[in-house]
Design an enzyme around this catalytic site. Structure first.
Site, PDB file in Angstrom:
ATOM      1  N   TYR A  41       5.423  -7.029 -43.681  1.00 58.86           N
ATOM      2  CA  TYR A  41       4.373  -6.114 -43.216  1.00 58.86           C
ATOM      3  C   TYR A  41       3.997  -5.152 -44.326  1.00 58.86           C
ATOM      4  CZ  TYR A  41       2.049  -2.728 -40.109  1.00 58.86           C
ATOM      5  OH  TYR A  41       1.147  -1.888 -39.500  1.00 58.86           O
ATOM      6  N   GLY A  59      -0.258   2.630   9.063  1.00 60.67           N
ATOM      7  CA  GLY A  59       0.766   1.735   9.568  1.00 60.67           C
ATOM      8  C   GLY A  59       0.589   0.300   9.097  1.00 60.67           C
ATOM      9  N   ALA A  97       0.807  -1.224   0.000  1.00 61.87           N
ATOM     10  CA  ALA A  97       0.000   0.000   0.000  1.00 61.87           C
ATOM     11  C   ALA A  97       0.841   1.275   0.000  1.00 61.87           C
ATOM     12  CB  ALA A  97      -0.938   0.007   1.202  1.00 61.87           C
ATOM     13  N   TYR A 150      17.258  -9.762 -42.111  1.00 65.29           N
ATOM     14  CA  TYR A 150      16.069  -9.747 -41.271  1.00 65.29           C
ATOM     15  C   TYR A 150      15.139 -10.862 -41.717  1.00 65.29           C
ATOM     16  CZ  TYR A 150      11.538  -8.576 -39.353  1.00 65.29           C
ATOM     17  OH  TYR A 150      10.339  -8.659 -38.712  1.00 65.29           O
ATOM     18  N   GLY A 198      14.014  -2.053  12.687  1.00 65.49           N
ATOM     19  CA  GLY A 198      13.510  -2.409  14.008  1.00 65.49           C
ATOM     20  C   GLY A 198      14.292  -3.587  14.554  1.00 65.49           C
ATOM     21  N   ARG A 220       9.984   7.434  -3.147  1.00 73.90           N
ATOM     22  CA  ARG A 220      11.424   7.497  -3.452  1.00 73.90           C
ATOM     23  C   ARG A 220      11.742   6.924  -4.830  1.00 73.90           C
ATOM     24  NH1 ARG A 220      14.196   4.618   1.470  1.00 73.90           N
ATOM     25  NH2 ARG A 220      16.010   4.862   0.106  1.00 73.90           N
ATOM     26  N   GLU A 265      10.646  -0.721  17.259  1.00 69.72           N
ATOM     27  CA  GLU A 265      11.072   0.027  16.081  1.00 69.72           C
ATOM     28  C   GLU A 265      12.306   0.858  16.421  1.00 69.72           C
ATOM     29  OE1 GLU A 265       9.765  -0.162  12.989  1.00 69.72           O
ATOM     30  OE2 GLU A 265       8.492  -1.758  13.776  1.00 69.72           O
ATOM     31  N   ARG A 268      15.754  -8.436 -61.601  1.00 69.23           N
ATOM     32  CA  ARG A 268      16.500  -7.171 -61.565  1.00 69.23           C
ATOM     33  C   ARG A 268      16.480  -6.546 -62.953  1.00 69.23           C
ATOM     34  NH1 ARG A 268      22.019 -10.346 -61.720  1.00 69.23           N
ATOM     35  NH2 ARG A 268      21.677 -10.875 -59.546  1.00 69.23           N
TER      36      ARG A 268
END
Length: 466
Positions: free
Chosen positions: A383, A90, A23, A362, A153, A28, A167, A436
Site C-alpha cells: 500500500y 400489538g 417492529a 505479512y 402465553g 433492552r 397471554e 543493503r
C-alpha cells in the site's frame, strides 16, 4: 403433533408467504443497531431466520418494521418487502400491516419473529403440513414446553387441538399451571388471516391487539385450531437483551462444535473454538485451543490449525498447517501442504503448494509460488497510501529474513533475496538480490565508547555527592 429433529417431507403444494415481525424498539439491547440485525456467529439473527425459511421456497417475504426501518431496508435490499407498523398496537396489528404487501395472496402464510432466529425449516414445514390436515384447521400454533414457563402465553390444548390461547398477564392461576407455551409462530391460510385479524379486539391487560386472539376468534366460529409442539425449546428462544444474545451465541456454538466433531474433526478444547455461521470443516482436521473463525472459511481434510489463530474469508487446502497465533484475512488461499507459522498474517494472498512462511511475516496482495520459502520478518509493502499493489514470488524462491518487498514487484523462480533487503525492482529467475548498505567496521570503537561513558557516569555521581 410433536416436531422431531429429523427432516420432514413436504406433502403440500400451496404457495407460501413469510411474514416476519420486527417492529419492536429493542430497548433492552441498548443499541443503535436494530435488534434483529445483531449478529450470531457473524450473521444477523434475521438472516439466520430467512435462510431457514428460504428452504421452503416462499413466494413472498414481508418484514414488518417500525423503529430502525432504514437499517432493515439496507440489510434486506430486494430480499423482502418492508411493511411499516406505526403506531405499534400489538402483534395482531403488526401482521395486519402486511396485508397490502401480500396483495390478496390466498396461499399459506407463516408468521415468524425476527428475534426468534433459529426455527428450523422442518419445524416450519410441520406447521404447514398440519395446516393441511384432514380436520382443516384455521390456525396452527407452534408450542413448546420450557423448563421455566416465565411470562410466556399459554396454549390450552387437548390432543393437539387448541381450546384457548391466553397471554400470561390475562391467564388465571389454573391456566398458568399449563406448561405448554406459545412461541408466537403461526401458520394460517391467506384467505382466512386478515378476516380473523379484523375481528380481534384489544380488551386485555395491555390494551393491544394480540395475534394469538385469532385462535379464539376461529374457535368461536366452531373451527378447529391446532398446535404443533417442538421438541427443542432452544429453537423458539427469543432474544431481547445482550445477555440473551450471548446465551443464544453460546448455544449455537455448542451445537456447531458438536457437529464438527461428529463430522470427523478434532477440537482439542471445544469450548474455546468459535465458528462462523458458514464455516466449512473437513475430516481429520485438528483445531487447537482458542481458534476463532470469521465468515467465509473453508477448511479441507487433514488440516492443522494451531492455538490462538484467527481465520476469516480464507481457503485452506488439504495438508495445510497454520499457527499458532496466525491471522488469515479475507482472500487468503493456502494450497496443498503449505504452511503458515506463528505471528504470520495473510490478506488477499495465495500461498502455493508446499510453500511456507514460518515466522513474523505479512503477506498482503501477494502470490507465492510452489515451494517458496518466506523468511522471518518479511513483509510485502502493498500500500502506497492511495493504491494497493501486488507482489509475485516465483516457485522455489527464497526470501531472506527481515526483507521488505516493495510492490509492485516480481521475484523470479529459484531467486534468492538476501536477508535485510528492501527490494523495489523485479528480481530475475535464479538471481541473487542483495539490497543493503555496506558494513562499516571501526576496530576498538566500542571499547573506547564504553570507557568514555563509564568515566562520564562516575564523574556525574561524584559531583552529585559533593
Amino acid at each position: 403433533m410433536t416436531v422431531s429433529s429429523s427432516p420432514l417431507a413436504a406433502s403440500f403444494t400451496a404457495p407460501l408467504a413469510i411474514v416476519v415481525l420486527a417492529a419492536g424498539k429493542g430497548t433492552r439491547m441498548k443499541s443503535d443497531l436494530h435488534k434483529v440485525l445483531h449478529p450470531i456467529a457473524g450473521r444477523p439473527m434475521l438472516m439466520h431466520l430467512l435462510a431457514s425459511a428460504a428452504q421452503l421456497s416462499p413466494q413472498h417475504q414481508v418484514v414488518v418494521a417500525g423503529h430502525g426501518r432504514e437499517q432493515l431496508e439496507k440489510a434486506l435490499g430486494s430480499a423482502a418487502t418492508i411493511a411499516v407498523q406505526d403506531p405499534q398496537l400489538g402483534t395482531g396489528h403488526a401482521v395486519q400491516q402486511a396485508e397490502g404487501a401480500l396483495g390478496g395472496f390466498d396461499g399459506d402464510v407463516l408468521i415468524l419473529y425476527g428475534d426468534v432466529p433459529f426455527v428450523r425449516a422442518e419445524t416450519m414445514r410441520a406447521m404447514l403440513e398440519r395446516l393441511h390436515g384432514d380436520d382443516n384447521p384455521a390456525v396452527v400454533v407452534l408450542g413448546f414446553e420450557p423448563a421455566d414457563t416465565l411470562q410466556y402465553g399459554r396454549v390450552i390444548a387437548h390432543d393437539g387441538v387448541v381450546a384457548k390461547m391466553v397471554e400470561h398477564k390475562d391467564a388465571t392461576e389454573a391456566e398458568r399451571a399449563c406448561r405448554l407455551c406459545n412461541s408466537g409462530l403461526m401458520a394460517v391460510r391467506g384467505a382466512d388471516l386478515f378476516g380473523l385479524l379484523a375481528r380481534v379486539g384489544n380488551d386485555n391487560a395491555q390494551g393491544e391487539y394480540y395475534l394469538t386472539d385469532i385462535v379464539n376468534v376461529a374457535n368461536g366460529d366452531g373451527r378447529v385450531c391446532a398446535v404443533v409442539v417442538t421438541d427443542d425449546a432452544d429453537e423458539v428462544m427469543g432474544i431481547n437483551s445482550r445477555g440473551e444474545l450471548a446465551i443464544a451465541e453460546a448455544r449455537w456454538q455448542d451445537k456447531r462444535r458438536a457437529a464438527a466433531m461428529a463430522d470427523g474433526a478434532t477440537l482439542v478444547a471445544p469450548e474455546t473454538v468459535w465458528f462462523a455461521w458458514d464455516t466449512q470443516v473437513g475430516r481429520d482436521v485438528t483445531i487447537e485451543q482458542n481458534v476463532v473463525f470469521g465468515p467465509g472459511v473453508t477448511v479441507a481434510d487433514n488440516v492443522v490449525i494451531h492455538a490462538f489463530s484467527h481465520v476469516e474469508g480464507a481457503s485452506l487446502a488439504s495438508g495445510v498447517s497454520i499457527g499458532p497465533f496466525a491471522r488469515l484475512r479475507p482472500g487468503a488461499v493456502l494450497e496443498e501442504g503449505s504452511k503458515i507459522g506463528n505471528f504470520v498474517e495473510m490478506k488477499a494472498a495465495r500461498l502455493g503448494k508446499g510453500a511456507k512462511a514460518n515466522h513474523l511475516t505479512y503477506l498482503g496482495d501477494a502470490e507465492v509460488g510452489e515451494g517458496a520459502n518466506i523468511g522471518a520478518g518479511t513483509i510485502t509493502c502493498n500500500y502506497d497510501g492511495y493504491f494497493k499493489h501486488k507482489t509475485v514470488i516465483g516457485p522455489r524462491a527464497f526470501i531472506g529474513s527481515n526483507s521488505a518487498l516493495i510492490a509492485p514487484v516480481r521475484i523470479g523462480a529459484d531467486a534468492i533475496v538476501a536477508a535485510g533487503s528492501a527490494v523495489s525492482r523485479d528480481v530475475s529467475d535464479g538471481e541473487l538480490r542483495l539490497v543493503r548498505a555496506e558494513q562499516l567496521i571501526k576496530p576498538g570503537w566500542a571499547d573506547q565508547f564504553h570507557d568514555a561513558m563509564k568515566k562520564k557516569k562516575a564523574e556525574k555521581a561524584e559531583k552529585a555527592k559533593g
